[in-house]
Design a protein around this motif. Structure first.
Motif, short mmCIF file in Angstrom:
data_model
loop_
_atom_site.label_atom_id
_atom_site.label_comp_id
_atom_site.label_asym_id
_atom_site.label_seq_id
_atom_site.Cartn_x
_atom_site.Cartn_y
_atom_site.Cartn_z
N PHE A 127 10.91 9.76 75.34
CA PHE A 127 9.65 9.10 75.64
C PHE A 127 8.66 10.15 76.13
N LEU A 129 6.03 5.86 67.18
CA LEU A 129 7.40 6.38 67.21
C LEU A 129 7.51 7.47 66.15
N ARG A 160 9.19 8.28 71.34
CA ARG A 160 8.13 7.29 71.47
C ARG A 160 6.98 7.90 72.25
#
Lengths: 117, 110
Positions: free
Chosen positions: B10, B86, B105
């Protein structure tokens, strides 16, 4: 737009029913691939087909799943007796020539979202 | 089992910042592709790299393929909110199927 076309985009099935997902490859492409994306997971290869032939089905579950790519018409991914664990996004992809090993570009469709209730 | 590890998993950054996403494997790729996927849609191909050491640029995106063809990176300069999505790397190992990475992401805040 001559991209990879998938339908239906969304499909709801009750447990035990059958799901049929269709894929029309890009114009001129005779190589089709199916991938599955489970919630919060990456894409996993299922099967690779050419017209009327299954080339590699190493990613297909042994039972209930089948795929075909007839001489005429779209490729079909068929799931019999669906269970909740089959809920996922199913992506079809196509390429002009075979395989990705030699750098052939593979184009993905927008996916079919299957929900099993 | 061939695995493609992506890092970070992330990433949240402010508009205008730079970022790099990494894709690593212990195996040698025949080729590698980078995709971007938005919610409810299919992966969209960004680039394909085939030659070790290859560098490709796509506007503010720079893709590099490692010399040994075991790793790749995606660098975005001056990220914009439209870059949110993504990012997936996918490698081929002398077979016809793509092995996808775990995904990164990215969220870019204005």
């Amino acid at each position: 737009n001559a991209g990879v076309m998938q339908n239906p985009r969304h499909l709801v099935r009750r447990r035990g029913q059958e799901a049929r997902l269709r894929c029309s490859p890009m114009k001129g492409h005779s190589h089709v691939y199916w991938y599955r994306q489970l919630p919060e997971e990456g894409l996993k290869f299922m099967v690779y087909l050419q017209k009327e032939n299954i080339i590699d089905e190493s990613g297909m579950p042994k039972e209930r799943f089948s795929a075909e790519f007839p001489k005429e018409g779209p490729s079909i991914l068929r799931i019999q007796q669906v269970v909740r664990g089959d809920s996922a996004a199913y992506f079809c992809a196509s390429s002009l020539t075979g395989g990705s090993a030699s750098g052939n570009t593979i184009y993905f469709g927008e996916g079919s979202w299957l929900t099993v209730v | 089992t061939q695995l493609l590890e992506q890092s970070p998993q992330f990433l949240s950054i402010q508009e205008g910042e730079n970022l790099t996403v990494y894709c690593n494997s212990s195996s040698v790729f025949s080729s590698l592709q980078w995709y971007r996927q938005e919610p409810g849609e299919g992966p969209v191909l960004l680039v394909t790299v085939v030659t070790g050491g290859e560098v490709k640029k796509l506007k503010r995106l720079t893709f590099q393929f490692g010399d040994a063809r075991k790793d790749s990176s995606l660098h975005i300069t001056a990220a914009q909110p439209g870059d949110t999505g993504l990012y997936l790397c996918a490698g081929a190992y002398n077979t016809d199927k793509l092995i996808f990475g775990t995904g990164t992401r990215l969220q870019v805040f204005p």
